[in-house]
Write a protein that holds these residues in place. Structure first.
Motif, mmCIF file in Angstrom:
data_model
loop_
_atom_site.group_PDB
_atom_site.id
_atom_site.type_symbol
_atom_site.label_atom_id
_atom_site.label_comp_id
_atom_site.label_asym_id
_atom_site.label_seq_id
_atom_site.Cartn_x
_atom_site.Cartn_y
_atom_site.Cartn_z
ATOM 1 N N MET A 125 27.983 -86.420 -25.819
ATOM 2 C CA MET A 125 28.681 -86.669 -24.561
ATOM 3 C C MET A 125 27.681 -86.921 -23.449
ATOM 4 S SD MET A 125 30.640 -84.211 -21.909
ATOM 5 C CE MET A 125 29.044 -84.033 -21.110
ATOM 6 N N GLY A 126 27.964 -87.893 -22.602
ATOM 7 C CA GLY A 126 27.220 -88.130 -21.369
ATOM 8 C C GLY A 126 28.213 -88.262 -20.237
ATOM 9 N N GLN A 127 27.966 -87.528 -19.145
ATOM 10 C CA GLN A 127 28.938 -87.522 -18.046
ATOM 11 C C GLN A 127 28.224 -87.575 -16.701
ATOM 12 O OE1 GLN A 127 31.182 -83.850 -16.712
ATOM 13 N NE2 GLN A 127 32.850 -84.965 -17.688
ATOM 14 N N PHE A 128 28.578 -88.565 -15.911
ATOM 15 C CA PHE A 128 28.111 -88.653 -14.534
ATOM 16 C C PHE A 128 29.220 -88.170 -13.616
ATOM 17 C CE2 PHE A 128 27.760 -90.992 -10.505
ATOM 18 C CZ PHE A 128 26.503 -90.559 -10.103
ATOM 19 N N SER A 129 28.886 -87.239 -12.713
ATOM 20 C CA SER A 129 29.884 -86.626 -11.850
ATOM 21 C C SER A 129 29.472 -86.701 -10.390
ATOM 22 C CB SER A 129 30.095 -85.151 -12.218
ATOM 23 O OG SER A 129 30.598 -85.015 -13.521
ATOM 24 N N ILE A 130 30.459 -86.868 -9.530
ATOM 25 C CA ILE A 130 30.285 -86.775 -8.085
ATOM 26 C C ILE A 130 31.213 -85.670 -7.605
ATOM 27 C CG2 ILE A 130 30.407 -87.969 -5.880
ATOM 28 C CD1 ILE A 130 30.221 -90.605 -7.431
#
Length: 402
Positions: free
Chosen positions: A159-164
């Protein structure tokens, strides 16, 4: 993105599932709950620990020798120097006496926005905008149920997740603040099979909303402590309630602190784990799902840890934390380091990295599920032994006070 899944088991096709990341001590988590009597809920699930940053001490008078780099220096008006002379005409008696008050400087602690006890004072606003990227993975060895067959039992969950994430707070008093939060995620999930085509899925959206309150009930020359409570809603996943307690001891230009967190997670479905959902070649919806636990509607998580926040010089800070957590189906130990730069009173940048150094998930057997191609209902296809569990997050926070 939806993709036809590559696994087959006795003629029952397994098709992609919605992602669910293990509950751990990271602020950004993908996850999903599932109702194993039907289709899974397929949004990401975030662990509900909100990381706060806070400090402020009242203006106080310090000896000049105490004015280290932790302070901005604001000199007080120098005391007047009084001279008294005798009126005697005898020059030998014309003695000058001098009375001078001890000189002290008025100093105020710099308002370090990256401090782990940060919250705005009365009438002030605080904003923490957190941009982060989280990577999580573990190896999988599948064992089919009796009479079943899996063409490629070796794989890897990735899993790869970019979050703001935005946390916006307001000081009701100098000791009490309220907080609102939201988070937008862009996630990629993959079952990376050794020989079979990979099963992938991406997902994005506003997936976390929350409200909370912070109470700094101790803040003096030596000690500081806060108690915070939060509610978070994770879209299509769960309702979460969190209590956070921190206590710190101030020594020199550092604060040494301990923390304890507890939260209650109420799932929308009756199971939670990792997975992918998609469509068959015929266009029907289907899913595969690796469950952390089944027949469970809610769980409790606990965390405890130690940290130190140090001022390197007037504009630079350093923060270390070590945390151990019990996250229902596994335990995890992690380390976090952050370096902060604050050029003025109202703005700071904080660069951090966090990684798991131990996880009891290694060697665990989980259940592996898929939707039946005819009925669309979940059936258990076998077990999955997992190993080499890994989680790492890196992030940058822009912190404002106004």
């Amino acid at each position: 993105m939806k993709k036809q899944v590559s696994l087959f088991m006795l003629g029952v096709a397994l098709f992609g599932v919605s992602p669910v990341l293990a509950a751990t001590n990271f602020g950004t988590r993908a996850g999903s709950s599932a109702d194993l009597t039907g289709q899974p809920a397929v949004r990401e699930r975030t662990q509900v620990n909100y990381e706060k940053y806070e400090t402020r001490t009242s203006t106080k008078t310090y000896d000049q020798k105490d004015a280290k780099n932790i302070y901005y220096t604001q000199p007080a008006n120098r005391s007047d120097l009084y001279k008294q002379y005798s009126s005697s005409s005898n020059s030998s008696a014309n003695v000058r006496t001098t009375r001078a008050e001890t000189y002290r400087s008025e100093l105020r602690r710099k308002y370090y926005l990256a401090h782990p006890f940060f919250q705005p004072l009365q009438g002030d606003f605080g904003s923490v905008t957190d941009l982060s990227y989280t990577m999580s993975s573990y190896d999988i060895l599948l064992t089919p149920s009796e009479g079943g067959y899996i063409s490629d039992p070796n794989g890897k969950w990735d899993m790869g997740q970019f979050s703001i994430k935005e946390d916006f707070s307001y000081g009701i008093t100098d000791r009490i603040a309220v907080l609102a939060m939201l988070r937008y995620d862009m996630s990629d999930y993959k079952f990376d099979w050794s020989t079979a085509p990979d099963d992938t899925m991406d997902d994005s959206g506003l997936n976390l909303l929350g409200l909370g309150a912070q109470w700094r009930f101790v803040d003096n020359d030596k000690w500081i402590a806060t108690l915070s409570g939060y509610y978070q809603y994770q879209k299509d996943i769960s309702n979460n309630f969190l209590l956070d307690l921190k206590g710190g001891y101030k020594i020199g230009t550092s604060t040494i602190y301990g923390l304890a967190r507890a939260w209650y997670v109420n799932f929308d479905g009756n199971s939670y784990g990792n997975g992918i959902e998609g469509e068959t070649a015929e266009g029907t919806k289907a899913a595969i799902f690796l469950a952390y636990d089944t027949n469970v509607g809610n769980v409790f998580y606990l965390e405890g840890g130690l940290g130190v926040f140090s001022v390197l010089d007037e504009d630079w800070t350093l923060n270390f934390e070590a945390i151990f957590g019990d996250y229902d189906w596994h335990n995890q130990a992690s380390l976090k380091a952050a370096i902060g730069w604050q050029p003025n009173d109202w703005f700071a940048l904080n660069l951090y990295a966090k990684t798991a150094v131990y996880d009891s998930a290694d060697g665990k057997d989980l259940t592996f599920w898929g939707t039946d191609a005819d009925t669309g209902l979940f059936v258990q296809m076998g077990n999955a032994n997992i190993d080499n569990y890994s989680e790492t997050s890196i992030g940058l926070q822009a912190i404002f006070s106004f």
